[in-house]
Design a protein around this motif. Structure first.
Motif, PDB file in Angstrom:
ATOM      1  N   SER A  71       9.816 -58.691  26.753  1.00 15.13           N
ATOM      2  CA  SER A  71       9.208 -59.803  26.101  1.00 15.13           C
ATOM      3  C   SER A  71       9.381 -59.488  24.513  1.00 15.13           C
ATOM      4  N   PHE A  72       9.434 -60.417  23.496  1.00 16.12           N
ATOM      5  CA  PHE A  72       9.551 -60.118  22.156  1.00 16.12           C
ATOM      6  C   PHE A  72       8.222 -60.658  21.534  1.00 16.12           C
ATOM      7  N   ILE A  73       7.566 -59.631  21.013  1.00 15.05           N
ATOM      8  CA  ILE A  73       6.211 -60.140  20.244  1.00 15.05           C
ATOM      9  C   ILE A  73       6.188 -59.623  18.574  1.00 15.05           C
ATOM     10  N   PRO A  74       6.001 -60.744  18.022  1.00 18.99           N
ATOM     11  CA  PRO A  74       6.043 -60.437  16.407  1.00 18.99           C
ATOM     12  C   PRO A  74       5.036 -59.458  15.993  1.00 18.99           C
ATOM     13  N   ILE A  75       5.703 -58.598  15.094  1.00 24.81           N
ATOM     14  CA  ILE A  75       5.052 -57.461  14.662  1.00 24.81           C
ATOM     15  C   ILE A  75       3.689 -58.016  13.971  1.00 24.81           C
ATOM     16  N   ASP A  76       3.573 -59.082  13.441  1.00 26.30           N
ATOM     17  CA  ASP A  76       2.371 -59.795  13.091  1.00 26.30           C
ATOM     18  C   ASP A  76       1.064 -59.634  14.060  1.00 26.30           C
ATOM     19  N   ALA A  77       1.581 -59.618  15.405  1.00 32.37           N
ATOM     20  CA  ALA A  77       0.290 -59.853  16.312  1.00 32.37           C
ATOM     21  C   ALA A  77      -0.407 -58.357  16.660  1.00 32.37           C
ATOM     22  N   ILE A  78       0.130 -56.999  15.852  1.00 28.09           N
ATOM     23  CA  ILE A  78      -0.264 -55.832  16.026  1.00 28.09           C
ATOM     24  C   ILE A  78      -1.525 -55.735  15.277  1.00 28.09           C
ATOM     25  N   THR A  79      -2.667 -55.204  15.940  1.00 29.36           N
ATOM     26  CA  THR A  79      -4.077 -55.086  15.316  1.00 29.36           C
ATOM     27  C   THR A  79      -4.413 -53.642  14.987  1.00 29.36           C
ATOM     28  N   ASN A  80      -3.804 -52.836  15.933  1.00 32.82           N
ATOM     29  CA  ASN A  80      -4.305 -51.320  15.880  1.00 32.82           C
ATOM     30  C   ASN A  80      -3.144 -50.722  16.768  1.00 32.82           C
ATOM     31  N   ILE A  81      -2.910 -49.451  15.979  1.00 32.40           N
ATOM     32  CA  ILE A  81      -1.913 -48.239  16.500  1.00 32.40           C
ATOM     33  C   ILE A  81      -2.481 -47.225  16.631  1.00 32.40           C
ATOM     34  N   ASP A  82      -2.853 -46.622  17.943  1.00 34.97           N
ATOM     35  CA  ASP A  82      -3.173 -45.274  18.304  1.00 34.97           C
ATOM     36  C   ASP A  82      -2.272 -44.508  19.222  1.00 34.97           C
ATOM     37  N   GLU A  83      -2.881 -44.293  20.443  1.00 38.73           N
ATOM     38  CA  GLU A  83      -1.798 -43.640  21.360  1.00 38.73           C
ATOM     39  C   GLU A  83      -1.205 -44.952  22.056  1.00 38.73           C
ATOM     40  N   LEU A 133       1.762 -52.662   8.872  1.00 39.54           N
ATOM     41  CA  LEU A 133       1.403 -51.866  10.061  1.00 39.54           C
ATOM     42  C   LEU A 133       0.044 -51.372   9.912  1.00 39.54           C
ATOM     43  N   PRO A 134      -0.951 -51.579  10.845  1.00 39.84           N
ATOM     44  CA  PRO A 134      -2.073 -50.643  10.681  1.00 39.84           C
ATOM     45  C   PRO A 134      -1.946 -48.940  10.645  1.00 39.84           C
ATOM     46  N   PRO A 135      -2.816 -48.279  10.009  1.00 43.51           N
ATOM     47  CA  PRO A 135      -2.418 -46.991  10.216  1.00 43.51           C
ATOM     48  C   PRO A 135      -2.660 -46.430  11.654  1.00 43.51           C
TER      49      PRO A 135
END
Length: 141
Positions: A71-83, A133-135
């Protein structure tokens, strides 16, 4: 970049380009808005003209790469990055996204369809602002 012009998108793994270490999220699991697993970030599609990430390539299912769905998901959809990488879409919505066909010579229509499906303007459109990108939280680099 002028409206209507698109740079070629290439997989980060197929290029000699790099992204900042905090942006290289390959290998992280992807979670939908409800915390359900969607798969793993298999690769990043980057804009070879601007060296910016445009899509996550998420691999799910299969065994040892056989039968995997991408699946290709736009980077715009990212809300959080942790593990994990968290997106603002549901598993069902991602499952219904336009299917990628690598045989297409001009992928612009496909990318436009994907952006539209997820409710975002394409990166080559007038007024597009690259999302920060969220930290990463809770994960040592």
């Amino acid at each position: 970049m002028a409206t209507g012009e698109t740079s070629k998108l290439i997989k980060l793994s197929d290029s000699d380009q790099t992204v900042a270490p905090e942006e290289d999220i390959r290998g992280l699991n992807v979670k939908d808005k409800d915390g359900d697993d969607l798969g793993k970030v298999d690769d990043l599609l980057i804009d070879d003209g601007e060296n910016k990430i445009r899509f996550l390539e998420v691999a799910s299912g299969g065994f040892l790469g056989i039968g995997e769905e991408k699946s290709f998901i736009p980077i715009d959809a990212i809300t959080n990055i942790d593990e994990n990488v968290h997106i603002n879409q549901s598993r069902g919505h991602v499952a219904g996204a336009p299917t990628y066909n690598p045989e297409l010579v001009d992928q612009t229509d496909y990318y436009e369809d994907v952006y539209g499906y997820y409710g975002y303007s394409p990166f080559w459109g007038a007024g597009y602002m690259y999302p920060a990108l969220p930290p990463r939280s809770g994960r040592a680099l």
